[in-house]
Design an enzyme around this catalytic site. Sequence first.
Site, short mmCIF file in Angstrom:
data_model
loop_
_atom_site.label_atom_id
_atom_site.label_comp_id
_atom_site.label_asym_id
_atom_site.label_seq_id
_atom_site.Cartn_x
_atom_site.Cartn_y
_atom_site.Cartn_z
N GLU A 1 0.78 -1.24 0.00
CA GLU A 1 0.00 0.00 0.00
C GLU A 1 0.81 1.29 0.00
OE1 GLU A 1 -4.00 -1.78 2.16
OE2 GLU A 1 -2.74 -0.39 3.28
N GLU B 1 -6.42 -7.86 -0.29
CA GLU B 1 -7.12 -7.52 0.95
C GLU B 1 -8.55 -7.14 0.61
OE1 GLU B 1 -5.42 -4.64 3.57
OE2 GLU B 1 -3.36 -5.37 3.33
#
Length: 435
Positions: free
Chosen positions: A222, A323
């Site tokens: 991320e 995710e």
Amino acid sequence: MLFPVLHLPKAMKFSSFSLIASSLLSLVAAAPVTLLKRDSRWDYANDKIYGVNIGGWLVLEPFITPSLFEAVSSDVPVDEYHYTEALGKEEAEKRLQEHWSTWIKEEDFKGMANAGLNFVRIPIGYWAFQLAEGDPYVQGQQEYLDKALEWCAKYGLKAWVDLHGAPGSQNGFDNSGKRGEIGWQNTTGYVDLTVQVLDQLTSKYGGSNYSDVIIGIELLNEPLGSYLDFDQLVDFYNKGYQLVRNNGNAPVIIHDAYLPDHTFDNVLNTEQDPNVWEVIVDHHHYQVFDEGSLSQSIDEHVSTACGWGQSENTEYHYSLCGEWTAALTDCAKWLNGAGRGARYDATFGGGNYIGSCDQLYTANYDYFTPEVISNYRRYVEAQMDSFLYGKNAGWVFWCWKTENTIEWDMQRLLGLGIIPQPLDDRQYPNQCGFS
């Protein structure tokens, strides 16, 4: 997990608990471009991943294990950096050794396999390999990563090793190790240290010793593309790719940096460079970190989820959702950060009140009536179908277990029947219209 903070673009009743616990115990017992493939460890063109993240273990997250943070002092630390800083290295190491040895055990991997999963994503921070000057972090995580990989091999699970935190923080989220400033690119020293860590990580885990288990090295979790220099990020991905190749044949995973689909189509592209191969793009999808998403009806949530798979199916690289969650609210305690409330009930973010968080702040099974379970099940099934559509390579749920939540806890969701058993069972088939 995405925690969009700082305005960035991430008591149950005994009878109910007994019912769910019994269910869990019985479960544990019981148009694609052809990309050159040079490693037989996993066929991303044909094999599908059904996986789960081991969150809150080797990288701490306050919302997953709030008790760890509450035990420090009344002035609760907001991340692992401040947790170790507050305790000092000796006491922090003592407490973290206890956490590492108890939070995740071999029985968890057995439970994952029994649930039909075939994959585990394991986050780990840079500080497990090297420390930056002045870092308060403690080390010892590699020993437990090694154990996890042994257990994966024993129970037939594949794995990614995911570099979840970089020095200076690549996103400002608490799950990067340090909440607040996004300082990773502020000095070449931080990026250089990350490259050194990747070299260590890939030299140990990217070669033939682990080729029966590890089917990907994720270069960085991320990185927040809207706050980072894109060219520098691409340069880092290129360097990271070469490190993996220098040390072995593991597939290389790059995160989409929360940038639009197709952004990385021309990055590490085999057609442009025949020496590049086996690159996978990792997308993370949540509908709980902005008021607009939280306000959607269940039909709108399902429609949004279906759109993800349709779009990513047309990307150049194979993609995977690394995710996602069953959550329809951001009510879980400290989901938005230690000491913070929720957008859903307007206790965080300054927005409009959408609904009450009283029954979702901690694990309250009374909230999950048949109608509520049905809505969550619809949303979960739509996401699963979306992430398996076409050349999409599968899904990895966030996360396996938490102390106090249901929406984010795979074990509890399995017990409630919100996550299907078997995983391909559908109460709401073809919601996305793919067939």
